[in-house]
Design an enzyme around this catalytic site. Structure first.
Site, short mmCIF file in Angstrom:
data_model
loop_
_atom_site.label_atom_id
_atom_site.label_comp_id
_atom_site.label_asym_id
_atom_site.label_seq_id
_atom_site.Cartn_x
_atom_site.Cartn_y
_atom_site.Cartn_z
N ASN A 22 0.87 -1.18 0.00
CA ASN A 22 0.00 0.00 0.00
C ASN A 22 0.91 1.23 0.00
O ASN A 22 2.11 1.11 0.30
CB ASN A 22 -1.00 -0.05 1.17
CG ASN A 22 -0.32 0.13 2.52
OD1 ASN A 22 0.43 1.08 2.74
ND2 ASN A 22 -0.58 -0.79 3.44
N ASN A 71 -7.89 -7.74 9.94
CA ASN A 71 -7.91 -8.42 8.65
C ASN A 71 -8.00 -9.94 8.74
O ASN A 71 -7.93 -10.62 7.72
CB ASN A 71 -6.69 -8.04 7.81
CG ASN A 71 -6.65 -6.57 7.48
OD1 ASN A 71 -5.65 -5.90 7.75
ND2 ASN A 71 -7.73 -6.05 6.94
N ARG A 90 0.25 -11.72 2.18
CA ARG A 90 -0.66 -11.81 3.33
C ARG A 90 -1.53 -13.07 3.28
O ARG A 90 -2.09 -13.46 4.31
CB ARG A 90 -1.54 -10.55 3.45
CG ARG A 90 -0.73 -9.30 3.82
CD ARG A 90 -1.55 -8.26 4.56
NE ARG A 90 -1.92 -8.68 5.92
CZ ARG A 90 -2.76 -8.00 6.70
NH1 ARG A 90 -3.30 -6.88 6.26
NH2 ARG A 90 -3.06 -8.44 7.91
N ARG A 137 -8.75 -3.97 -2.21
CA ARG A 137 -8.48 -5.24 -1.55
C ARG A 137 -9.63 -6.23 -1.74
O ARG A 137 -9.47 -7.26 -2.35
CB ARG A 137 -8.18 -5.03 -0.07
CG ARG A 137 -6.93 -4.18 0.19
CD ARG A 137 -5.69 -4.84 -0.37
NE ARG A 137 -4.48 -4.11 -0.08
CZ ARG A 137 -3.79 -4.21 1.05
NH1 ARG A 137 -4.19 -5.00 2.02
NH2 ARG A 137 -2.69 -3.50 1.21
N HIS A 166 -8.48 0.29 2.61
CA HIS A 166 -9.43 -0.50 3.39
C HIS A 166 -10.51 0.45 3.91
O HIS A 166 -10.20 1.58 4.30
CB HIS A 166 -8.76 -1.12 4.63
CG HIS A 166 -8.04 -2.41 4.40
ND1 HIS A 166 -6.88 -2.75 5.07
CD2 HIS A 166 -8.34 -3.48 3.60
CE1 HIS A 166 -6.48 -3.95 4.69
NE2 HIS A 166 -7.34 -4.41 3.80
N ASP A 168 -11.84 0.55 6.74
CA ASP A 168 -11.62 1.02 8.11
C ASP A 168 -10.56 2.11 8.22
O ASP A 168 -10.24 2.58 9.31
CB ASP A 168 -11.33 -0.14 9.07
CG ASP A 168 -9.96 -0.77 8.87
OD1 ASP A 168 -9.21 -0.36 7.95
OD2 ASP A 168 -9.61 -1.71 9.62
N ALA A 254 2.96 1.10 8.12
CA ALA A 254 2.49 -0.07 7.36
C ALA A 254 1.09 0.17 6.81
O ALA A 254 0.49 -0.71 6.19
CB ALA A 254 2.48 -1.31 8.24
N CYS A 260 -7.03 -1.28 13.10
CA CYS A 260 -6.47 -2.44 12.39
C CYS A 260 -5.81 -3.43 13.34
O CYS A 260 -5.67 -4.60 13.02
CB CYS A 260 -5.39 -2.01 11.40
SG CYS A 260 -5.82 -0.71 10.31
#
Ligand code: ARG
Length: 278
Positions: A22, A71, A90, A137, A166, A168, A254, A260
């Site tokens: 990202n 996540n 991931r 995503r 994302h 959130d 990050a 998160c």
């Protein structure tokens, strides 16, 4: 007496910037292990002080983003829907999270392989409805599949700015009828949906959104968010919330912050199905 709020976290023992998936991530910048650990612990301890029961998933070497438990997947009552990550780096996390839930008796429901879905990072309940971010995503079809499977209404919201990849990172339900949002992260149609379906929207400015203030953890009437959003904090205080600013500088590197780093296991405050709520 109602049961305590429950949250899943993961210690940042192996956290770091090992890849770039990202716009916030830069391997050359890196993170400071001691500071990451202090910031994570401060969040953990504040949640404990608020009466939250914390569960921990074991940190794993080589999985630096496992700390972002939001996540892991989506929790709905006794059902856990594991994420199907967009990025290979991931995807490796998936079996660890799934095993954690499976071993503790959750009904694990897998979405079809062809869909990408990044859990509570992109799917947040507000009242009866699942607000679902897509494009960077998760994909919209995956969200629809989940809505059909759970029998809940889903409102897909298209995200347009890669910094807010994302949901959130730009939208945070704080009660069944109120949410924080950053308008610049959504397309026009999504903005109309938000305006017509959320009773009270509290706007974060571009600068405040960039400080990750939309990525907040809500426990009762307390909101823990990254500091650097004094105006938004003031609006929330006027609405009766107790805003606790924390520093999450290492995690923002990050592309993550307070929210998160957590996954609510008993339903978010804003979810009307939450155990203990009506
Ligand atoms: N580096 C992680 C990623 O890009 C950050 C995840 C942040 N999580 C969240 N729920 N927004 O996937």
């Amino acid at each position: 007496m109602s049961s305590p709020p429950r949250i899943l976290m993961c210690k940042p023992d192996f956290y770091g910037i090992e890849y770039e998936i990202n716009p916030w991530m830069n391997r050359l910048v890196g993170t400071d292990a001691a500071t990451s650990s202090r910031q994570w612990q401060a969040l953990h301890d504040t949640l404990v002080d608020l009466g939250v029961e914390i569960s921990l998933v074991e940190p794993m070497k080589g999985l630096p983003d496992l700390v972002f438990t939001a996540n892991a997947g989506l929790v709905y009552r006794s059902i856990f829907i594991p994420s199907k990550f967009r990025h290979g780096v991931r995807q490796v996390e998936e079996p660890f999270y799934t095993a954690w839930f499976q071993n503790r008796g959750w009904d694990v429901v897998n979405i079809p392989e062809k869909h990408y879905f990044e859990g509570a990072g992109d799917a947040l309940f507000l009242g009866e409805t699942l607000f679902a971010g897509y494009r960077f995503r998760s994909d919209a079809r995956g969200h629809q599949w989940i809505g059909d499977r759970l029998g809940v209404e889903v409102l897909p919201l298209e995200l347009v700015d890669g910094h807010y990849y994302h949901l959130d990172t730009c939208f945070c339900p704080i009660s069944p009828y109120q949410a924080i949002y950053f308008p610049g992260a959504f397309d026009d149609y999504a903005l109309n949906v938000l305006k017509s379906r959320v009773d009270e929207l509290i706007e974060a400015s571009a600068a405040e959104a960039a400080s990750f203030s939309c990525n907040a953890v809500v426990v009762g009437k307390t909101i823990i968010m990254n500091d650097g959003a004094p105006r938004l904090s003031e609006s929330l205080r006027r609405l009766g919330f107790d805003v606790k600013p924390h520093r999450f500088t290492e995690f923002i590197k990050a592309g993550g912050s307070a929210k998160c780093l957590t996954l609510r296991l008993d339903g978010e405050e804003a979810a009307s199905w939450r155990s203990g709520s009506t």
